[in-house]
Design a protein around this motif. Structure first.
Motif, mmCIF file in Angstrom:
data_model
loop_
_atom_site.group_PDB
_atom_site.id
_atom_site.type_symbol
_atom_site.label_atom_id
_atom_site.label_comp_id
_atom_site.label_asym_id
_atom_site.label_seq_id
_atom_site.Cartn_x
_atom_site.Cartn_y
_atom_site.Cartn_z
ATOM 1 N N HIS A 161 0.592 -5.244 -3.791
ATOM 2 C CA HIS A 161 -0.827 -5.632 -3.691
ATOM 3 C C HIS A 161 -1.670 -4.501 -3.104
ATOM 4 C CE1 HIS A 161 -4.328 -8.024 -2.374
ATOM 5 N NE2 HIS A 161 -4.093 -7.647 -1.135
ATOM 6 N N ASP A 206 -1.066 -10.628 -4.735
ATOM 7 C CA ASP A 206 -1.362 -11.374 -3.507
ATOM 8 C C ASP A 206 -1.003 -12.857 -3.674
ATOM 9 O OD1 ASP A 206 -2.079 -10.838 -0.898
ATOM 10 O OD2 ASP A 206 -4.145 -11.512 -1.160
ATOM 11 N N LYS A 254 3.326 -7.739 -1.041
ATOM 12 C CA LYS A 254 2.183 -7.129 -0.332
ATOM 13 C C LYS A 254 2.151 -5.621 -0.571
ATOM 14 C CE LYS A 254 -0.698 -9.707 2.100
ATOM 15 N NZ LYS A 254 -2.082 -9.909 1.671
#
Ligand SMILES: [Fe+2]
Length: 170
Positions: free
Chosen positions: A42, A58, A39
């Motif tokens: 991301h 993701d 994350k």
């Protein structure tokens, strides 16, 4: 780590279950760390490959969440307590710390490749360890995770270009 804490009619011997629980809780901490690192990548990646990497990272986060659930729920099935709090993960994860001050696609490809390779090495060891302990179902779970991690490492490394690819391997 506490081994078995809850009674179960599961026929795997208690001493085996206790050892597998401890081992899986260690890998659970790594898997939660991997999920958070994906994350982090991301959110923060920038540059010409932004949309491809933003989406790929993701997808890796979603896959890692599945690995987290597989490991945690196996711990419960064996009569243990899944140890997945932030404080425990921060103390126990064996993955390299994710660098904070990076932004380019190249840097995030390098950092997440490192995380995947490190987790991959450890979950592959767990395949052999659970096999030796005689828990074929945990071996199967670790093998499934390992296969997935190898695929994601391939996907991420395929974005590395020239010099970055060699650097990631150094
Ligand atoms: Fe998002």
């Amino acid at each position: 780590m506490a081994g078995t804490t809850h009674p179960t009619l599961n026929d795997i011997p208690e001493s085996t279950r206790g050892q597998v629980i401890d081992l899986l809780n260690q890998r659970l901490a790594d898997a939660i760390d991997l999920q958070l690192q994906a994350k982090q990548a991301h959110w923060n990646v920038k540059g010409s490959q932004f949309i491809a990497l933003h989406k790929l990272f993701d997808e890796i986060h979603s896959a890692a969440l599945e690995y987290v659930d597989l490991l945690a729920e196996r711990v419960i099935q064996l009569g243990g307590i899944a140890e997945g709090t932030g404080a425990i993960v921060a103390e126990r994860s064996e993955l390299p710390q994710y660098p904070i001050n990076i932004s380019s696609g190249e840097e995030h490809v390098w950092a997440l490749s490192n995380a995947l390779a490190s987790f991959g090495e450890r979950i592959r060891q767990a395949i052999g360890e659970t096999d030796e302990l005689g828990d074929a179902d945990s071996t199967d779970i670790c093998t499934e995770i390992s296969r997935g991690v190898d695929k994601w490492l391939w996907f991420v490394e395929a974005h590395a270009e020239g010099a970055a690819r060699t650097q990631a391997r150094a």
